[in-house]
Design a protein around this motif. Structure first.
Motif, PDB file in Angstrom:
ATOM      1  N   VAL A   8       0.869  -1.167   0.000  1.00 44.12           N
ATOM      2  CA  VAL A   8       0.000   0.000   0.000  1.00 44.12           C
ATOM      3  C   VAL A   8       0.912   1.224   0.000  1.00 44.12           C
ATOM      4  O   VAL A   8       1.901   1.245   0.727  1.00 44.12           O
ATOM      5  CB  VAL A   8      -0.896   0.009   1.261  1.00 44.12           C
ATOM      6  CG1 VAL A   8      -1.842   1.195   1.250  1.00 44.12           C
ATOM      7  CG2 VAL A   8      -1.680  -1.291   1.377  1.00 44.12           C
ATOM      8  N   THR A   9       0.604   2.213  -0.827  1.00 45.87           N
ATOM      9  CA  THR A   9       1.491   3.392  -0.876  1.00 45.87           C
ATOM     10  C   THR A   9       0.797   4.617  -0.298  1.00 45.87           C
ATOM     11  O   THR A   9      -0.418   4.753  -0.380  1.00 45.87           O
ATOM     12  CB  THR A   9       1.888   3.732  -2.322  1.00 45.87           C
ATOM     13  OG1 THR A   9       0.710   4.151  -3.013  1.00 45.87           O
ATOM     14  CG2 THR A   9       2.477   2.551  -3.035  1.00 45.87           C
ATOM     15  N   TYR A  10       1.595   5.490   0.293  1.00 49.92           N
ATOM     16  CA  TYR A  10       1.084   6.758   0.822  1.00 49.92           C
ATOM     17  C   TYR A  10       2.066   7.868   0.532  1.00 49.92           C
ATOM     18  O   TYR A  10       3.256   7.632   0.393  1.00 49.92           O
ATOM     19  CB  TYR A  10       0.884   6.669   2.334  1.00 49.92           C
ATOM     20  CG  TYR A  10      -0.403   6.014   2.745  1.00 49.92           C
ATOM     21  CD1 TYR A  10      -1.613   6.666   2.558  1.00 49.92           C
ATOM     22  CD2 TYR A  10      -0.415   4.748   3.310  1.00 49.92           C
ATOM     23  CE1 TYR A  10      -2.805   6.068   2.928  1.00 49.92           C
ATOM     24  CE2 TYR A  10      -1.601   4.143   3.683  1.00 49.92           C
ATOM     25  CZ  TYR A  10      -2.790   4.816   3.485  1.00 49.92           C
ATOM     26  OH  TYR A  10      -3.963   4.217   3.850  1.00 49.92           O
ATOM     27  N   LYS A  11       1.540   9.070   0.456  1.00 47.53           N
ATOM     28  CA  LYS A  11       2.372  10.243   0.251  1.00 47.53           C
ATOM     29  C   LYS A  11       3.064  10.635   1.562  1.00 47.53           C
ATOM     30  O   LYS A  11       4.264  10.819   1.615  1.00 47.53           O
ATOM     31  CB  LYS A  11       1.498  11.399  -0.241  1.00 47.53           C
ATOM     32  CG  LYS A  11       2.250  12.675  -0.540  1.00 47.53           C
ATOM     33  CD  LYS A  11       1.435  13.575  -1.441  1.00 47.53           C
ATOM     34  CE  LYS A  11       0.363  14.380  -0.720  1.00 47.53           C
ATOM     35  NZ  LYS A  11       0.862  15.338   0.256  1.00 47.53           N
ATOM     36  N   ASP A  12       2.279  10.763   2.618  1.00 45.73           N
ATOM     37  CA  ASP A  12       2.823  11.265   3.882  1.00 45.73           C
ATOM     38  C   ASP A  12       3.250  10.139   4.801  1.00 45.73           C
ATOM     39  O   ASP A  12       2.684   9.049   4.776  1.00 45.73           O
ATOM     40  CB  ASP A  12       1.768  12.099   4.615  1.00 45.73           C
ATOM     41  CG  ASP A  12       1.479  13.389   3.879  1.00 45.73           C
ATOM     42  OD1 ASP A  12       2.364  13.836   3.135  1.00 45.73           O
ATOM     43  OD2 ASP A  12       0.370  13.918   4.042  1.00 45.73           O
ATOM     44  N   ASP A  13       4.215  10.450   5.651  1.00 46.04           N
ATOM     45  CA  ASP A  13       4.636   9.502   6.669  1.00 46.04           C
ATOM     46  C   ASP A  13       3.465   9.286   7.637  1.00 46.04           C
ATOM     47  O   ASP A  13       2.621  10.153   7.805  1.00 46.04           O
ATOM     48  CB  ASP A  13       5.829  10.082   7.431  1.00 46.04           C
ATOM     49  CG  ASP A  13       6.664   8.986   8.067  1.00 46.04           C
ATOM     50  OD1 ASP A  13       6.246   7.812   8.030  1.00 46.04           O
ATOM     51  OD2 ASP A  13       7.734   9.298   8.613  1.00 46.04           O
ATOM     52  N   VAL A  14       3.451   8.124   8.250  1.00 41.80           N
ATOM     53  CA  VAL A  14       2.419   7.840   9.239  1.00 41.80           C
ATOM     54  C   VAL A  14       2.775   8.620  10.502  1.00 41.80           C
ATOM     55  O   VAL A  14       3.928   8.622  10.933  1.00 41.80           O
ATOM     56  CB  VAL A  14       2.371   6.334   9.526  1.00 41.80           C
ATOM     57  CG1 VAL A  14       1.367   6.026  10.612  1.00 41.80           C
ATOM     58  CG2 VAL A  14       2.027   5.589   8.251  1.00 41.80           C
ATOM     59  N   SER A  15       1.791   9.307  11.084  1.00 40.58           N
ATOM     60  CA  SER A  15       2.143  10.174  12.209  1.00 40.58           C
ATOM     61  C   SER A  15       2.367   9.370  13.481  1.00 40.58           C
ATOM     62  O   SER A  15       3.384   9.497  14.134  1.00 40.58           O
ATOM     63  CB  SER A  15       1.080  11.242  12.404  1.00 40.58           C
ATOM     64  OG  SER A  15      -0.180  10.665  12.524  1.00 40.58           O
ATOM     65  N   THR A  16       1.436   8.527  13.858  1.00 40.53           N
ATOM     66  CA  THR A  16       1.594   7.756  15.083  1.00 40.53           C
ATOM     67  C   THR A  16       0.687   6.538  14.981  1.00 40.53           C
ATOM     68  O   THR A  16      -0.306   6.557  14.268  1.00 40.53           O
ATOM     69  CB  THR A  16       1.221   8.576  16.326  1.00 40.53           C
ATOM     70  OG1 THR A  16       1.231   7.722  17.476  1.00 40.53           O
ATOM     71  CG2 THR A  16      -0.155   9.200  16.208  1.00 40.53           C
ATOM     72  N   LEU A  17       1.020   5.486  15.706  1.00 44.82           N
ATOM     73  CA  LEU A  17       0.136   4.313  15.717  1.00 44.82           C
ATOM     74  C   LEU A  17      -0.423   4.091  17.123  1.00 44.82           C
ATOM     75  O   LEU A  17      -0.895   3.016  17.448  1.00 44.82           O
ATOM     76  CB  LEU A  17       0.892   3.073  15.221  1.00 44.82           C
ATOM     77  CG  LEU A  17       1.217   3.104  13.726  1.00 44.82           C
ATOM     78  CD1 LEU A  17       2.108   1.940  13.327  1.00 44.82           C
ATOM     79  CD2 LEU A  17      -0.053   3.091  12.879  1.00 44.82           C
ATOM     80  N   ASP A  18      -0.375   5.136  17.939  1.00 44.35           N
ATOM     81  CA  ASP A  18      -0.963   5.059  19.272  1.00 44.35           C
ATOM     82  C   ASP A  18      -2.474   5.283  19.134  1.00 44.35           C
ATOM     83  O   ASP A  18      -2.890   6.345  18.667  1.00 44.35           O
ATOM     84  CB  ASP A  18      -0.323   6.151  20.144  1.00 44.35           C
ATOM     85  CG  ASP A  18      -0.806   6.094  21.592  1.00 44.35           C
ATOM     86  OD1 ASP A  18      -1.873   5.496  21.824  1.00 44.35           O
ATOM     87  OD2 ASP A  18      -0.113   6.645  22.456  1.00 44.35           O
ATOM     88  N   PRO A  19      -3.293   4.312  19.554  1.00 43.30           N
ATOM     89  CA  PRO A  19      -4.730   4.473  19.326  1.00 43.30           C
ATOM     90  C   PRO A  19      -5.338   5.651  20.084  1.00 43.30           C
ATOM     91  O   PRO A  19      -6.381   6.165  19.697  1.00 43.30           O
ATOM     92  CB  PRO A  19      -5.328   3.152  19.823  1.00 43.30           C
ATOM     93  CG  PRO A  19      -4.295   2.544  20.691  1.00 43.30           C
ATOM     94  CD  PRO A  19      -2.968   3.044  20.210  1.00 43.30           C
ATOM     95  N   ALA A  20      -4.684   6.090  21.160  1.00 41.89           N
ATOM     96  CA  ALA A  20      -5.226   7.219  21.921  1.00 41.89           C
ATOM     97  C   ALA A  20      -4.946   8.538  21.223  1.00 41.89           C
ATOM     98  O   ALA A  20      -5.537   9.554  21.554  1.00 41.89           O
ATOM     99  CB  ALA A  20      -4.630   7.242  23.323  1.00 41.89           C
TER     100      ALA A  20
END
Lengths: 306, 541
Positions: B35-47
Motif C-alpha cells: 500500500v502506498t502513501y504520500k505522507d509519513d504515518v504520524s503515530t500508531l498510538d490508538p489514543a
C-alpha cells in the motif's frame, strides 16, 4: 587564519540565532493554535488549556523562545506535536537520504554544466554556442515539478530503465539527481562559459599557443584549472539553492529526505518539525558558504583570508 | 486533529455480512501486499492517531471491546464476548473473551480495559479523542487532572468491566468501537513512554514488524490472533513518500497493490474511461457532507433570508461535475446512508431568480460583498470558484480567501473572522454512524465557542435540548422514535439554513489484480482504504 575561522564561526552562530528568532516569530504569528490542533474537535476547553500549559504555550513569547534556545543548546530540537517523536530523530532518519541526493545532484550538475560551458566557450558565438546557451536558459527556468514528472514519465514509465520513485539502490538515485542536476547545470554552464572565455583571452594562453602547444593540451592543462576556480566557490553557495529544489524533487520522486519531511510538516503546521528542518537547512547553507570561503585560498593562493 | 476522517458507508449491512462470510471462509491465508502513501504515518498510538491514514492501520494493530461487522456500520462485540445495558440505560457491563493476548504474549484482562480508558481521558495523554468519553462518570474530574482515573469504570473481575454513565447515551457503544477506546497494555505504554506510538503493542490481527521513518512500515500477521482464520495476508508493506500520481503509475506497472491516497483527481476520468482499469475500482458511499457555512453572528448572514438565498443560488450539480462526479448533491446535513436521513425532503431548489427576490426582501437588492474561506488544496479552490460564480449571479461578490487548513480552522473558530467557509478537505466525515455525530461540535451550541468547530456559529437552544433528549433514548426498541427526532432536528436546521449543504463524497478505491475479497471491504465504512484484516491474495489461492 585561526582568528578568521573563529570570527566566521561566531558570525555563523549569530546568523543561525537570527534565523531561529525570525522563524520562531513567524510561526508564533501563524493563526493556528497547536493546542487546539492536538486536542481535536471534541475536546473540552479544560483539555485544551491543559495541553497548552503542558507545552508551555501559555507562556509569554520570550519565555517560550528562551526555552527553545536552552533546549537547542542541549541538542534538543523538541518533539513533534502530531507525530509525538523527537524532531532530532525524524531529521536524523532523513538526513542521509538528502545528503546522498545532494552528492548525486552536484555530480550531475558539474558534469552537465562544465561540459556545456566548455564546449560553448570553445565554440564561442557559433550556432552550437547559441543553442547550448538557450538550453541552459531553459534548464534554469524550468519548473522542477514539471522536469521531474517528465523524466519520470519518459525514463521510468515509458522506457522502464529506472524504478518509479522510491529509495534504496543506485537506480533510484539517478532520476532525482538528474532532475536537480539539470536545473543547477544551467547556472554552472553559464558561469563556466564566461570564466573560460575570460581565461582564453589571457596572455599566458596566447604564449602557450605561440609555443605551438596542441589545442587540447592548452585547454586541459592551462585553461581549465584556471577557469574552474570560481566554480568551486559556487558549489558551497549552491547548497542554499538546493534546499529549495529538494523539497519539490523529493516529493515527486518519493525520496525520503528532509525536504519531504518539511513539506509534510508545513501542511500540518507541525511547528517543532518546521523549526528543526529550517535550522538544519540554515546550518547547511551557512556551513556551505563558510567552506566555500575557506577552500578558495587553497585553490587560488592569491586570495588572502582576513 | 482530524484531517478528514472516518467514514461510514452504511451500505446494505445485512446482505454484506452474509456474502462476506461465505467468500472469506474459503480464502486461504498468506501472501503480501503493498500500500502506498504520500505522507509519513504520524503515530500508531490508538489514543492519539486521528487521521484517515493511521485510523485503519491502528484498527488492524489493536482491538477494542466493540467493532463493526466488516464492510458495514453494524456494531458487534469484539474483545468483549457479550455486553448488557441496565434498564435506565446508564450502566454497561462488558464480559471479555477468554483468550485474546497482546502481541507481547500477555492475556488481556478487564484491568487493561480500565487502564486504557483512564489513559485516553488523562490530560497528560493529550488525546484528541478524550472528549468522546464525556458521558462516563468521573470524566470531568479526570479531564481537569483532579482524579486518578475514571470513577465510572470498575473492574468487577478479570473478565468483567462495568461502565457507568452520567446520562443514558445511545451513542456509547459506538464510542466504545472508536480507536480511542482500544485496549493497550500498561507495561508497553510505560516502557516506551511518548514513543509508544512508534512501538505499538496491541492485540490486533497484525503486529508492527518494521518502521523505517519516512520510508516504510511492515505489518506481519499475528500468529496467535484470537479470531481464527484472520488476518488473510501474511504481510502488508506501507511504502511512504509517494505522490498519488506516481503511486497510480506503480499500480499500473504491477509494483503496488493499493494507492492509499486514492486516484488523483487529474487521472480520475482517464482511469474510469478505461474499462480495464475501471474494473479494478470499487465505489462506495461514505458518511461525508461538504458544505458552506454562513456565520449567523455576522451581518448580513445574521439574516435567515440571506442564508436561504445562498442555499438557492448554489448549483450543486455543476459542482459535482467540477470534481468529475465523485459525489452526489446534498440537500441536508446528513448523508443518505445515515439513520435519520430525510428521504422525502427536497431541500432548497436551485433557483437564482427566487434567490435574488429573497435577497431583495432581506434588504439587499444589489447584493453585498463578503469573503469565502477555503482550504488551499485541489479541488477545493476550484469548488470555491464555482460557488463564487453562482453567488455573483445573484449579486453577492465573494472574495476567495484560500489558506492552509490550520488557518481556515483558526478563522472559523473566531466569532467575527470568516463570514463563509467552504468545508472541503476539512468537511465532516462521521466518526461513527449515528446522526448525533453530525450535530454536537458542528451545529450545536457547544461548538459555537471560540476555537470550536461550529463555524456557522449557529446555536438553537431548543434543538440542543431536543438533541440531548434523543440521545438519552437507549432502548433499541425505540430506535425508530429516536431517528424521527433527529430527522426533525435536521429539518429545522435546514429551515434556519446556517449551512448550504453541497455534496456527499463517494469513495473510489483502486486495487491490483492480485487482491481478493468482497467489494464491501474495499469500501469499508470505517477502514480506509480497505479492511486490511480481510483482504486476501489471489496468488496463494
Amino acid at each position: 587564519m585561526a582568528s578568521y575561522i573563529l570570527r566566521r564561526l561566531l558570525q555563523s552562530a549569530l546568523i543561525l540565532l537570527g534565523i531561529t528568532l525570525v522563524t520562531f516569530v513567524l510561526l508564533y504569528l501563524v493563526p493556528a493554535d497547536p493546542a487546539r490542533q492536538i486536542a481535536g474537535r471534541s475536546a473540552t476547553a479544560e483539555t485544551v488549556a491543559n495541553i497548552r500549559a503542558q507545552l508551555g504555550l501559555d507562556q509569554p513569547f520570550f519565555v517560550q523562545y528562551w526555552r527553545y534556545l536552552t533546549g537547542l543548546l542541549q541538542g534538543d530540537l523538541g518533539r513533534s506535536y502530531l507525530q509525538r517523536t523527537e524532531v532530532s530523530e525524524l531529521v536524523a532518519s532523513r538526513l542521509p537520504a538528502t545528503l546522498l541526493l545532494m552528492a548525486g545532484a552536484i555530480a550531475c550538475e558539474l558534469a552537465l554544466g562544465l561540459t556545456i560551458g566548455i564546449i560553448a566557450a570553445l565554440k564561442r558565438n557559433s550556432r552550437l554556442d547559441n543553442g547550448l546557451m538557450i538550453f541552459s536558459f531553459i534548464s534554469i527556468s524550468a519548473p522542477q515539478f514539471v522536469v521531474g514528472i517528465l523524466l519520470l514519465y519518459v525514463f521510468a514509465v515509458k522506457l522502464g530503465w529506472f524504478p518509479i520513485g522510491g529509495y534504496g539502490t543506485f537506480a533510484h538515485l539517478v532520476l532525482p539527481a538528474v532532475t536537480l542536476g539539470f536545473l543547477g547545470g544551467g547556472w554552472y554552464s553559464r558561469m563556466m562559459r564566461s570564466s573560460m572565455i575570460d581565461v582564453l583571452g589571457q596572455d599566458f594562453v596566447r604564449t602557450a599557443r605561440a609555443n605551438g602547444l596542441s589545442k587540447w593540451r592548452i585547454v586541459l592543462r592551462h585553461v581549465l584549472p584556471n577557469a574552474i576556480l570560481p566554480i568551486i566557490a559556487m558549489i558551497g553557495i549552491d547548497i542554499g539553492l538546493f534546499m529549495s529544489g529538494i523539497v519539490v524533487v523529493e516529493s515527486v520522486f518519493g525520496w525520503p529526505g528532509i525536504g519531504q519531511l518539511a513539506w509534510q510538516a508545513i501542511q500540518r503546521v507541525d511547528i517543532p518539525i518546521i523549526m528543526g528542518v529550517t535550522l538544519v537547512s540554515a546550518t547547511a547553507i551557512v556551513l556551505g558558504n563558510l567552506l566555500a570561503d575557506l577552500t578558495a585560498p587553497l585553490i587560488d593562493p592569491r586570495i588572502k583570508l582576513k | 486533529m482530524r484531517h478528514l476522517l472516518l467514514a461510514g458507508a452504511a451500505t446494505l449491512a445485512l446482505a454484506a455480512t452474509g456474502a462476506l462470510g461465505q467468500s472469506l471462509q474459503d480464502a486461504k491465508q498468506g501472501g503480501s501486499m503493498i500500500v502506498t502513501y504520500k505522507d509519513d504515518v504520524s503515530t500508531l498510538d490508538p489514543a492519539i492517531g486521528y487521521d484517515w491514514q493511521n485510523w485503519s492501520m491502528i484498527k488492524s494493530l489493536f482491538d477494542g471491546l466493540m467493532d463493526y461487522e466488516p464492510g458495514t456500520t453494524e456494531l458487534r462485540n469484539e474483545l468483549s464476548e457479550s455486553h448488557t445495558i441496565s434498564d435506565d440505560g446508564k450502566v454497561f457491563t462488558f464480559t471479555l473473551r477468554d483468550g485474546p493476548t497482546f502481541h507481547n504474549g500477555r492475556k488481556i484482562t478487564a484491568e487493561d480495559v480500565k487502564y486504557s480508558l483512564d489513559r485516553v481521558t488523562d490530560p497528560e495523554t493529550k488525546s484528541p479523542g478524550a472528549g468522546f468519553f464525556a458521558m462516563i462518570e468521573g470524566f470531568d474530574a479526570q479531564s481537569a487532572g483532579e482524579a486518578d482515573g475514571l470513577s465510572g469504570v470498575k473492574v468487577l473481575d478479570d473478565r468483567t468491566v462495568e461502565i457507568t454513565l452520567t446520562r443514558p447515551d445511545a451513542t456509547f457503544l459506538h464510542v466504545m468501537a472508536l480507536n480511542f477506546a482500544m485496549v493497550v497494555p500498561k507495561e508497553a505504554v510505560e516502557e516506551f513512554g511518548d514513543d509508544f506510538g512508534k512501538n505499538p503493542v496491541g492485540s490486533g490481527a497484525f503486529k508492527l514488524a518494521e518502521w523505517t521513518l519516512g520510508q516504510r512500515l511492515v505489518f506481519e500477521a499475528y500468529d496467535d490472533y484470537w479470531n481464527e482464520g484472520l488476518p488473510k495476508m501474511e504481510q502488508i508493506t506501507f511504502e511512504i513518500g509517494q505522490e498519488p500520481v506516481v503511486a497510480l503509475l506503480r499500480l499500473q506497472q504491477g509494483q503496488a497493490d493499493i494507492p492509499g491516497d486514492g486516484i488523483p483527481p487529474a487521472q480520475f476520468l482517464e482511469v474510469m474511461n478505461d474499462p480495464e482499469q475501471a474494473k479494478q475500482v470499487v465505489e462506495g458511499g461514505q458518511l461525508h457532507t461538504g458544505y458552506v457555512t454562513m456565520n449567523t453572528q455576522m451581518p448580513p448572514f445574521d439574516n435567515k433570508q440571506v442564508r436561504q438565498a445562498v442555499n438557492m443560488a448554489i448549483n450543486k450539480d455543476r459542482i459535482v461535475k467540477v470534481i468529475n462526479g465523485r459525489a452526489i448533491p446534498a440537500n441536508q446535513p446528513l448523508p443518505p446512508s445515515m439513520p435519520g436521513y430525510a428521504e422525502d425532503y427536497e431541500g432548497y431548489e436551485f433557483d437564482p431568480e427566487k434567490a435574488k427576490e429573497l435577497l431583495a426582501e432581506a434588504g439587499f437588492p444589489d447584493g453585498f460583498e463578503t469573503e469565502l474561506f477555503v482550504y488551499n488544496t485541489d479541488p477545493n479552490p476550484r469548488i470555491a470558484q464555482a460557488i463564487q460564480q453562482d453567488l455573483k449571479a445573484i449579486g453577492i461578490t465573494a472574495e476567495i480567501r484560500s489558506l492552509a487548513q490550520a488557518n481556515v480552522i483558526a478563522a472559523g473558530g473566531e466569532k467575527d473572522q470568516a463570514p463563509m467557509i467552504w468545508s472541503g478537505g476539512m468537511g465532516w466525515i462521521a466518526d461513527f454512524p449515528d446522526p448525533s455525530n453530525f450535530y454536537g461540535p458542528i451545529l450545536g451550541c457547544g461548538g459555537a465557542v471560540t476555537g470550536g468547530w461550529n463555524w456557522a456559529w449557529y446555536c438553537n437552544e431548543e434543538l440542543d435540548a431536543k438533541a440531548a433528549e434523543a440521545d438519552s433514548i437507549v432502548d433499541p426498541a425505540r430506535a425508530e422514535e429516536r431517528q424521527q427526532m433527529w430527522r426533525e432536528i435536521y429539518l429545522q436546521i435546514m429551515e434556519d439554513a446556517p449551512w448550504a449543504p453541497v455534496f456527499h463524497e463517494q469513495r473510489f478505491t483502486i486495487k491490483s489484480d492480485q487482491l481478493g475479497g468482497p467489494d464491501e471491504i474495499f469500501a469499508d465504512p470505517v477502514h480506509i482504504p480497505v479492511h486490511y484484516d480481510y483482504v486476501f491474495s489471489k496468488n496463494v489461492q
